[in-house]
Design an enzyme around this catalytic site. Structure first.
Site, short mmCIF file in Angstrom:
data_model
loop_
_atom_site.label_atom_id
_atom_site.label_comp_id
_atom_site.label_asym_id
_atom_site.label_seq_id
_atom_site.Cartn_x
_atom_site.Cartn_y
_atom_site.Cartn_z
N LYS A 79 62.51 -25.99 25.61
CA LYS A 79 62.32 -25.41 24.27
C LYS A 79 61.41 -24.20 24.38
CE LYS A 79 60.96 -26.83 19.56
NZ LYS A 79 60.48 -27.94 18.71
N SER A 154 63.22 -29.12 14.62
CA SER A 154 63.22 -27.76 15.09
C SER A 154 63.78 -27.57 16.50
CB SER A 154 61.80 -27.21 15.05
OG SER A 154 60.96 -27.90 15.95
N SER A 178 61.01 -33.39 15.17
CA SER A 178 61.80 -32.31 15.78
C SER A 178 62.51 -32.63 17.08
CB SER A 178 60.93 -31.08 16.00
OG SER A 178 60.83 -30.40 14.79
N1 GLN Z 1 60.99 -30.63 10.33
C1 GLN Z 1 59.58 -30.85 10.38
C2 GLN Z 1 58.84 -29.64 9.92
O1 GLN Z 1 59.47 -28.73 9.51
C3 GLN Z 1 59.16 -31.27 11.74
C4 GLN Z 1 58.99 -30.16 12.67
C5 GLN Z 1 58.60 -30.59 14.03
O2 GLN Z 1 58.60 -31.78 14.34
N2 GLN Z 1 58.21 -29.63 14.83
O3 GLN Z 1 57.66 -29.58 9.94
#
Ligand code: GLN
Length: 485
Positions: A79, A154, A178
């Site tokens: 990532k 994400s 994410s």
């Molecule tokens: N979707 C969640 C957010 O927008 C989690 C993001 C993540 O785990 N990095 O914060």
């Protein structure tokens, strides 16, 4: 069958027996990337030449009789918020568009020292903020099961790359879901390890008290393989825990007799699609046939978890992202008129909308006058949520829930509605708030052929039990089948 279609643990055995070379395997992935990447858009940066050099290195070592690690020669995508020495690490932001770190994250050093081959850097929501990978400054990654749908986020690039066989394994990061949510939407396995079990050194911070790096794979064994390679104490990360991490890979037996599975009623409420609930319950029933027992439990503070999460995560993000000011590194606006003008324009132009929204929200909840009303309350809720999980784990060994309340949605469907986007995390955020480990495994398909995921949550540092339960489930459900692309 093409080489890229085999699971990582199978490729590892083939390499060990000398049936294939690391170069052949790496070339197979780059051929696959050339074939499908224009449709999937999983990568921000490809590392083709260096990857082939690393593969040759592994082949040479093997030829000379050197004993090699299970991951030697396995192509892995990273990532783009995990630092890679000399390879751009953009966090999918204009702010870091041209940033090349001068060091590796600890997890990357670990992988490289084991001979893993880094294929490239994977797309994500900007600074890991989002649930669909649509917040990337560079591109929108597509779901390999339906190119009109999002891959989740994400870590959408990581999930899509593994699902499309553009990498054998991938690393992602999980602050509120994410890893698990995109794994669920792309039909692959994703593990969010216990907070403190994997070093965060070199992970660009979003919300430091919640962030955790973890593995993606096309089956549970692959995820266990990668988890074993990255777990462990690191003196460079003060929150990394000093303890022995026994191999999770070696403990995958599929035996779940006597395993007590908690079903928290709050995770099967009205916000969750009925089909998703039915798939998860059917999967749990399969485990019961193998000797597990179900216990209904209650985690009453779940309803407040999303609010607490967005307060804590934004508060920490507003502080962590203060470093991007045009002075130290990253983007700087053109021809600033003054220092203040430079700060203002650098941050206005360098960050995307969602990141700015969160910085503003975070600054607000930390400001005097609002701190007690929001931040302090959220931290109190965190204690309650932790406490409820601890009590639940006195009576059960794992907790089963849906991962995402719905299947992959259409690109563009939720971008204008942040609250609906935030609801994608309704089943996952509590796990980060409590610092627990949780895995998402595919457990069914919608009538549109899109994957559903089941989340299995475990006690702190008990990755072994959740991965074994996931493995038992996979033995009934069957392993990943690549979508047609
Ligand atoms: N979707 C969640 C957010 O927008 C989690 C993001 C993540 O785990 N990095 O914060």
């Amino acid at each position: 069958m093409k080489l890229y279609e085999y699971k990582a643990y199978e490729q590892s055995e083939m390499l060990k027996k000398g049936e294939i070379s690391a170069r052949e395997l790496t070339e197979s992935y780059f051929e696959r990337i050339d074939e499908v990447e224009s449709k999937v858009d999983a990568y921000i940066t490809l590392n083709r030449e260096n990857a082939l050099l690393s593969a040759d290195d592994v082949d040479k070592k093997r030829a000379s009789g050197e004993a090699l690690d299970k991951l030697a020669g396995i192509p892995i995508g990273i990532k783009d918020n995990i630092s890679t020495d000399g390879i751009k690490t953009t966090c999918a932001s204009k702010m870091l568009e041209n940033y090349e770190p001068v060091f590796n994250a600890t997890v990357v050093n670990k992988l490289k020292s084991k001979g893993a081959v880094i294929t490239g850097k994977l797309n994500m929501d900007e600074f890991a903020m989002g649930s669909s990978t649509e917040n990337s400054y560079f591109k929108k990654t597509k779901n390999p099961f339906d190119l009109d749908c999002v891959p989740g986020g994400s870590s959408g690039g990581s999930a899509a790359a593994v699902a499309a066989c553009e990498a054998s394994l991938a690393l992602g990061s999980d602050t509120g879901g994410s890893i698990r949510q995109p794994a669920s939407l792309c039909g692959v396995v994703g593990l969010k390890p216990t907070y403190g079990s994997v070093s965060r050194y070199g992970l660009v911070a979003f919300a430091s008290s919640l962030d955790q790096i973890g593995p993606f794979g096309r089956c549970v064994k692959d995820v266990a393989l990668l988890q074993d390679a990255i777990a462990g104490h690191d003196k460079m990360d003060a929150t990394s825990v000093k303890m022995d991490h026994a191999s999770t890979f070696d403990s995958l037996t599929g035996d779940v007799s006597g395993l007590r599975i908690g079903i928290p009623k709050e995770y099967f409420g009205s916000g969750v699609n009925d089909d998703v609930k039915a798939s998860v319950m059917q999967s749990v029933e399969e485990l019961v046939k193998k000797g597990a027992v179900i216990k209904e439990i209650s985690l009453p503070s779940t309803d407040y978890a999303l609010s607490a999460y967005y307060i804590i995560a934004c508060a920490e993000a507003s502080s962590n992202l203060a470093r991007f000011d045009g002075v130290k590194y990253g983007y700087r606006c053109d021809k600033p008129k003054s220092l203040i003008d430079m700060y203002e324009r650098t941050r206005s132009e360098g960050f995307g909308r969602e990141v700015k929204r969160r910085i503003i929200l975070g600054t607000f909840v930390l400001s005097s006058g609002y701190y007690d009303a929001y931040y302090k309350k959220a931290k109190l809720l965190q204690l309650r949520i932790k406490d409820e999980f601890n009590r639940a784990f006195e009576g059960v060994d794992v907790i089963a829930t849906p991962t995402s309340p719905f299947e992959a949605f259409k690109i563009g469907e939720k971008v204008g509605d942040p609250l609906s986007m935030y609801s994608a995390d309704i089943c996952t955020v509590t796990v980060n708030i409590a610092g627990l480990p949780a895995v998402s495994v595919p457990c069914g398909y919608s009538k549109n052929g899109l994957p559903y995921g089941m989340q299995l949550i475990g006690r702190h540092f008990d990755e072994k039990t959740i991965l074994n339960a996931a493995y038992a489930h996979e033995m009934c459900f069957g392993v990943f089948k690549a979508p047609k692309l």
